[in-house]
Write a protein that holds these residues in place. Structure first.
Motif, short mmCIF file in Angstrom:
data_model
loop_
_atom_site.label_atom_id
_atom_site.label_comp_id
_atom_site.label_asym_id
_atom_site.label_seq_id
_atom_site.Cartn_x
_atom_site.Cartn_y
_atom_site.Cartn_z
N MET A 1 23.31 56.88 22.77
CA MET A 1 21.97 57.30 23.18
C MET A 1 21.99 58.53 24.21
N LEU A 5 19.62 62.57 24.80
CA LEU A 5 18.76 62.73 25.86
C LEU A 5 18.46 64.28 26.07
N TYR A 134 14.11 60.71 25.83
CA TYR A 134 14.89 60.14 24.30
C TYR A 134 13.97 60.26 23.20
#
Length: 143
Positions: A1, A5, A134
């Motif tokens: 993840m 970002l 995100y």
């Protein structure tokens, strides 16, 4: 993840490109179905409106920067795990709180997510949280 970002600069770049594409902030706000002032405040980072962020296809998340390595940021879950491990190493919440120099009740509230991490962040080696963005999957937003 974390590879996906965007920091505030990257997010503002995308937002500014969308404003240019639509011709003005007012036109973009109408196209997204969001409050114009909220869009302007988000664009200037005066305040971040989650409806504007979502309409642009993102979700705002907090990350905690390492005090020793500028490239390292931690999620809330990682901070919680580090705190839990520290308490476990100390043998009790009371002992951990004493080592941190905080009240045991405060530590309990932090561990139970009734309070933020502010009182323990620097002890754990992290700074105040920063906003990151995100990208959402196409079916999770309005675009």
């Amino acid at each position: 993840m974390s590879k996906n970002l965007l920091d505030c600069y990257g997010f503002c770049g995308i937002m500014n490109a969308a404003v240019r594409q639509h011709g003005s902030a007012a036109k973009l706000a109408r196209a997204l179905g969001v409050d114009e002032q909220a869009l302007r405040d988000t664009r200037s980072l005066k305040s971040l409106d989650d409806a504007v962020v979502k309409a642009l296809g993102f979700m705002r998340v907090l990350r905690y920067p390492s005090l020793t390595d500028a490239k390292t940021i931690a999620s809330k879950k990682q901070i919680q795990e580090k705190l839990t491990n520290f308490v476990r190493e100390c043998g009790s919440q009371r002992a951990a709180a004493a080592r941190m120099g905080i009240d045991e009740k405060l530590l309990s509230k932090i561990q139970n997510a009734d309070r933020g991490f502010g009182a323990v962040l620097s002890f754990l080696g992290y700074g105040k949280p920063l906003n990151y963005f995100y990208p959402l999957a196409r079916n999770e937003n309005h675009g």
